[in-house]
Design a protein around this motif. Sequence first.
Motif, PDB file in Angstrom:
ATOM      1  N   VAL A   1       3.092   5.945  -2.818  1.00  0.00           N
ATOM      2  CA  VAL A   1       4.233   6.722  -3.315  1.00  0.00           C
ATOM      3  C   VAL A   1       4.149   6.891  -4.825  1.00  0.00           C
ATOM      4  O   VAL A   1       4.416   7.976  -5.365  1.00  0.00           O
ATOM      5  CB  VAL A   1       5.551   6.046  -2.907  1.00  0.00           C
ATOM      6  CG1 VAL A   1       6.738   6.709  -3.598  1.00  0.00           C
ATOM      7  CG2 VAL A   1       5.738   6.096  -1.397  1.00  0.00           C
ATOM      8  N   LYS A   2       3.751   5.828  -5.528  1.00  0.00           N
ATOM      9  CA  LYS A   2       3.605   5.930  -6.982  1.00  0.00           C
ATOM     10  C   LYS A   2       2.541   6.956  -7.355  1.00  0.00           C
ATOM     11  O   LYS A   2       2.729   7.766  -8.276  1.00  0.00           O
ATOM     12  CB  LYS A   2       3.246   4.564  -7.561  1.00  0.00           C
ATOM     13  CG  LYS A   2       4.381   3.548  -7.523  1.00  0.00           C
ATOM     14  CD  LYS A   2       3.944   2.230  -8.142  1.00  0.00           C
ATOM     15  CE  LYS A   2       5.079   1.201  -8.113  1.00  0.00           C
ATOM     16  NZ  LYS A   2       4.640  -0.094  -8.683  1.00  0.00           N
ATOM     17  N   ASN A   3       1.432   6.930  -6.642  1.00  0.00           N
ATOM     18  CA  ASN A   3       0.362   7.904  -6.922  1.00  0.00           C
ATOM     19  C   ASN A   3       0.825   9.325  -6.633  1.00  0.00           C
ATOM     20  O   ASN A   3       0.505  10.260  -7.396  1.00  0.00           O
ATOM     21  CB  ASN A   3      -0.866   7.569  -6.080  1.00  0.00           C
ATOM     22  CG  ASN A   3      -1.512   6.255  -6.486  1.00  0.00           C
ATOM     23  OD1 ASN A   3      -1.395   5.838  -7.651  1.00  0.00           O
ATOM     24  ND2 ASN A   3      -2.178   5.593  -5.568  1.00  0.00           N
TER      25      ASN A   3
ATOM     26  N   GLU B   1       0.836  -1.214   0.000  1.00  0.00           N
ATOM     27  CA  GLU B   1       0.000   0.000   0.000  1.00  0.00           C
ATOM     28  C   GLU B   1       0.862   1.252   0.000  1.00  0.00           C
ATOM     29  O   GLU B   1       0.543   2.243  -0.678  1.00  0.00           O
ATOM     30  CB  GLU B   1      -0.926  -0.019   1.214  1.00  0.00           C
ATOM     31  CG  GLU B   1      -1.941  -1.166   1.192  1.00  0.00           C
ATOM     32  CD  GLU B   1      -2.855  -1.118   2.389  1.00  0.00           C
ATOM     33  OE1 GLU B   1      -2.661  -0.216   3.233  1.00  0.00           O
ATOM     34  OE2 GLU B   1      -3.752  -1.971   2.483  1.00  0.00           O
TER      35      GLU B   1
ATOM     36  N   ARG C   1       4.248  14.915 -10.716  1.00  0.00           N
ATOM     37  CA  ARG C   1       4.598  15.147 -12.124  1.00  0.00           C
ATOM     38  C   ARG C   1       3.513  15.946 -12.829  1.00  0.00           C
ATOM     39  O   ARG C   1       3.804  16.823 -13.645  1.00  0.00           O
ATOM     40  CB  ARG C   1       4.817  13.799 -12.821  1.00  0.00           C
ATOM     41  CG  ARG C   1       6.144  13.139 -12.491  1.00  0.00           C
ATOM     42  CD  ARG C   1       6.468  12.040 -13.474  1.00  0.00           C
ATOM     43  NE  ARG C   1       5.513  10.946 -13.403  1.00  0.00           N
ATOM     44  CZ  ARG C   1       5.681   9.863 -12.653  1.00  0.00           C
ATOM     45  NH1 ARG C   1       6.754   9.717 -11.921  1.00  0.00           N
ATOM     46  NH2 ARG C   1       4.768   8.902 -12.661  1.00  0.00           N
TER      47      ARG C   1
ATOM     48  N   VAL D   1       3.923   1.537  -1.197  1.00  0.00           N
ATOM     49  CA  VAL D   1       4.541   1.672  -2.516  1.00  0.00           C
ATOM     50  C   VAL D   1       3.547   2.254  -3.510  1.00  0.00           C
ATOM     51  O   VAL D   1       3.874   3.141  -4.312  1.00  0.00           O
ATOM     52  CB  VAL D   1       5.072   0.307  -2.997  1.00  0.00           C
ATOM     53  CG1 VAL D   1       5.544   0.396  -4.436  1.00  0.00           C
ATOM     54  CG2 VAL D   1       6.215  -0.163  -2.104  1.00  0.00           C
ATOM     55  N   GLU D   2       2.298   1.780  -3.469  1.00  0.00           N
ATOM     56  CA  GLU D   2       1.278   2.312  -4.372  1.00  0.00           C
ATOM     57  C   GLU D   2       0.996   3.781  -4.076  1.00  0.00           C
ATOM     58  O   GLU D   2       0.809   4.586  -4.999  1.00  0.00           O
ATOM     59  CB  GLU D   2      -0.015   1.494  -4.240  1.00  0.00           C
ATOM     60  CG  GLU D   2       0.102   0.075  -4.771  1.00  0.00           C
ATOM     61  CD  GLU D   2       0.359   0.069  -6.271  1.00  0.00           C
ATOM     62  OE1 GLU D   2      -0.139   0.979  -6.967  1.00  0.00           O
ATOM     63  OE2 GLU D   2       1.071  -0.839  -6.749  1.00  0.00           O
TER      64      GLU D   2
ATOM     65  N   ARG E   1       3.872  10.415  -6.828  1.00  0.00           N
ATOM     66  CA  ARG E   1       4.791  10.805  -7.892  1.00  0.00           C
ATOM     67  C   ARG E   1       4.032  11.235  -9.137  1.00  0.00           C
ATOM     68  O   ARG E   1       4.405  12.201  -9.810  1.00  0.00           O
ATOM     69  CB  ARG E   1       5.726   9.641  -8.222  1.00  0.00           C
ATOM     70  CG  ARG E   1       6.794   9.396  -7.168  1.00  0.00           C
ATOM     71  CD  ARG E   1       7.649   8.191  -7.517  1.00  0.00           C
ATOM     72  NE  ARG E   1       8.721   8.003  -6.535  1.00  0.00           N
ATOM     73  CZ  ARG E   1       9.535   6.954  -6.537  1.00  0.00           C
ATOM     74  NH1 ARG E   1       9.401   6.006  -7.458  1.00  0.00           N
ATOM     75  NH2 ARG E   1      10.480   6.855  -5.625  1.00  0.00           N
ATOM     76  N   LYS E   2       2.935  10.521  -9.438  1.00  0.00           N
ATOM     77  CA  LYS E   2       2.121  10.920 -10.590  1.00  0.00           C
ATOM     78  C   LYS E   2       1.524  12.297 -10.371  1.00  0.00           C
ATOM     79  O   LYS E   2       1.496  13.137 -11.277  1.00  0.00           O
ATOM     80  CB  LYS E   2       1.018   9.887 -10.811  1.00  0.00           C
ATOM     81  CG  LYS E   2       1.500   8.534 -11.291  1.00  0.00           C
ATOM     82  CD  LYS E   2       0.337   7.573 -11.462  1.00  0.00           C
ATOM     83  CE  LYS E   2       0.821   6.200 -11.917  1.00  0.00           C
ATOM     84  NZ  LYS E   2      -0.309   5.243 -12.060  1.00  0.00           N
TER      85      LYS E   2
END
Length: 330
Positions: free
Chosen positions: A88-90, A83, A96, A85-86, A92-93
């Motif tokens: 953090v990915k969100n 959770e 950006r 990691v997900e 980052r999106k």
Amino acid sequence: MARGVARAASFGGRAATARWCSYRRITVAVCLGNLVAALLVLRSLTSLAPTPPKREEVVEYTEEQIRKAEESIRIRREAEPVELVEAVKNLRKIFRREEKRRKELPLELKQKVSYEIVQLLLDLGDNSSFAQQLEAVESWRFEKLKDIKSASIQNSTKLDLSNEEARTLKRALQFNWHVLLEDIGLWIPSEVSHTEHDDKPENEPEEEEIIAGPPLPSQCNAELHTDYDGAAVRWGLTHPKESAADCCQACLDQAKNARPGELRCNIWVYCPSEFGCFSPDKYEHKHQECWLKQADHPKLNFKDKYSESYRDSHPTAPVVVPWMSGVISA
């Protein structure tokens, strides 16, 4: 006779040597020597070639070892913060995307917007309230959007902007307004509504505030959120004490050991707050300050809370009086 035999023997030896050292035999000897030399060179070259790797030995594991290895892999996979990691990915999106939005508006256009808004706020004057400033900035935004829309319909250039700049500014004012304000250095906080709720049952006793340190003797008459006035017997800025009890004891000791003609302490004032204590003077009053005072008729400076009028004239004053103090009983 003997000489003849010797000559014959010498001639016979030479003849035998001549027969053995024929061209054919010499050629064969040279060829054999070359062959031996070639074999020696070939052997030296083959000895320098890398040896083929040895075959790895196959390790056979028992069923118990295989089961423990599989269990270890399963535990590591379950311990992975999927959770996080997900998330953090969100993030980052989102970052950006926000970075892309920020880059949409050119620097020159940001400067124009910043100059117009700053000039608008300056025109309002220093006495304008926050609500007036917010209303003026929002009105400017709506008027600017109306002008851009009108200019696009009439195909006019009265905004002194190119068509591309006008479209970019319109998109920023409509969808990225708060991002644009942040980029130009203007921060407008969102309105926060605060409603006080008093859910405390009636006749509920007040929670007793805990005083750090050992208990104070009854003769100290400790009062929380209280500041007494009086003549300074000991300057508190250079007189720290570990606890309120130590501060009161310092007052008792001073009064007991005072020389004739000296002021005898009968008031102690202590700062128990780790963040320091407010006072209207020019000094910075820190944690554990202990003031020893004397007054024939002790008078309160502040008690419980500072009044609204006092806080209006002293903006740095907190709501609650941070000091604690007491008047020594005889």
